[in-house]
Design a protein around this motif. Structure first.
Motif, PDB file in Angstrom:
ATOM      1  N   LYS A 119      31.975  55.277  39.324  1.00  0.00           N
ATOM      2  CA  LYS A 119      31.835  54.206  38.343  1.00  0.00           C
ATOM      3  C   LYS A 119      32.824  54.311  37.202  1.00  0.00           C
ATOM      4  O   LYS A 119      32.948  53.390  36.401  1.00  0.00           O
ATOM      5  CB  LYS A 119      30.402  54.177  37.805  1.00  0.00           C
ATOM      6  CG  LYS A 119      29.372  53.807  38.857  1.00  0.00           C
ATOM      7  CD  LYS A 119      27.994  53.656  38.260  1.00  0.00           C
ATOM      8  CE  LYS A 119      26.975  53.287  39.334  1.00  0.00           C
ATOM      9  NZ  LYS A 119      27.314  52.021  39.996  1.00  0.00           N
ATOM     10  N   GLY A 120      33.522  55.435  37.114  1.00  0.00           N
ATOM     11  CA  GLY A 120      34.587  55.572  36.137  1.00  0.00           C
ATOM     12  C   GLY A 120      34.180  56.275  34.859  1.00  0.00           C
ATOM     13  O   GLY A 120      33.007  56.324  34.489  1.00  0.00           O
ATOM     14  N   THR A 121      35.191  56.822  34.198  1.00  0.00           N
ATOM     15  CA  THR A 121      35.010  57.444  32.894  1.00  0.00           C
ATOM     16  C   THR A 121      36.184  57.017  32.011  1.00  0.00           C
ATOM     17  O   THR A 121      37.327  56.978  32.465  1.00  0.00           O
ATOM     18  CB  THR A 121      34.923  58.980  33.014  1.00  0.00           C
ATOM     19  OG1 THR A 121      34.633  59.544  31.731  1.00  0.00           O
ATOM     20  CG2 THR A 121      36.208  59.592  33.542  1.00  0.00           C
ATOM     21  N   LEU A 122      35.888  56.690  30.767  1.00  0.00           N
ATOM     22  CA  LEU A 122      36.891  56.132  29.873  1.00  0.00           C
ATOM     23  C   LEU A 122      37.678  57.225  29.171  1.00  0.00           C
ATOM     24  O   LEU A 122      37.108  58.146  28.586  1.00  0.00           O
ATOM     25  CB  LEU A 122      36.223  55.230  28.832  1.00  0.00           C
ATOM     26  CG  LEU A 122      37.131  54.624  27.762  1.00  0.00           C
ATOM     27  CD1 LEU A 122      38.175  53.706  28.402  1.00  0.00           C
ATOM     28  CD2 LEU A 122      36.302  53.874  26.731  1.00  0.00           C
ATOM     29  N   VAL A 123      38.981  57.094  29.242  1.00  0.00           N
ATOM     30  CA  VAL A 123      39.896  57.972  28.514  1.00  0.00           C
ATOM     31  C   VAL A 123      40.651  57.126  27.504  1.00  0.00           C
ATOM     32  O   VAL A 123      41.288  56.136  27.873  1.00  0.00           O
ATOM     33  CB  VAL A 123      40.887  58.662  29.470  1.00  0.00           C
ATOM     34  CG1 VAL A 123      41.948  59.418  28.681  1.00  0.00           C
ATOM     35  CG2 VAL A 123      40.149  59.594  30.413  1.00  0.00           C
TER      36      VAL A 123
END
Length: 127
Positions: A119-123
């Motif tokens: 689902k992704g992780t924000l950088v």
């Protein structure tokens, strides 16, 4: 259905580092080609790096070569894949996703047809 989960994202200043992780319960990455992708605001999703834990091969896009390193844990089975990101730039700001394609023993480490996405992780990299 495999639930890949990315973690390790956050806010960092330019020049800093982050390490992302990708894992799923009882999942063995050795049977898969694993890719890290990212999608910046207003842009299409792009491939960043790939890893075949069974064969030990890696691939990096030119934009991250020399700054990012993809690897797996050193367990009997690879249960976590990492993306070490150094010397981060504001242009690296994006949601980062891991994705896998079943390809046991294949030399090419990048997924061609993704079987499962996280689902992704924000950088976020500030200047």
């Amino acid at each position: 259905e495999v639930q890949l989960v990315e973690s390790g994202g956050g806010l960092v200043q330019a020049g800093g580092s982050l390490r992302l992780s990708c894992a799923a319960p009882e999942f063995n990455f050795d049977d898969y080609a694993t890719g890290w992708f990212r999608q910046a605001p207003g842009k299409e999703r792009e491939r960043v790096a790939c890893f075949s834990s069974a064969v030990g091969t890696t691939y990096y896009e030119d934009s991250v070569k020399g700054r990012f390193t993809v690897s797996g844990d050193n367990g009997r089975n690879t249960e976590t894949v990492y993306l070490q990101m150094n010397n981060l730039e504001p242009e690296d700001t994006a949601v980062y996703y891991c994705a896998v394609e079943f390809s046991y023993g294949a030399n090419w480490p990048c997924p061609s047809t993704v079987d499962f996405w996280g689902k992704g992780t924000l950088v976020t990299v500030s200047s």
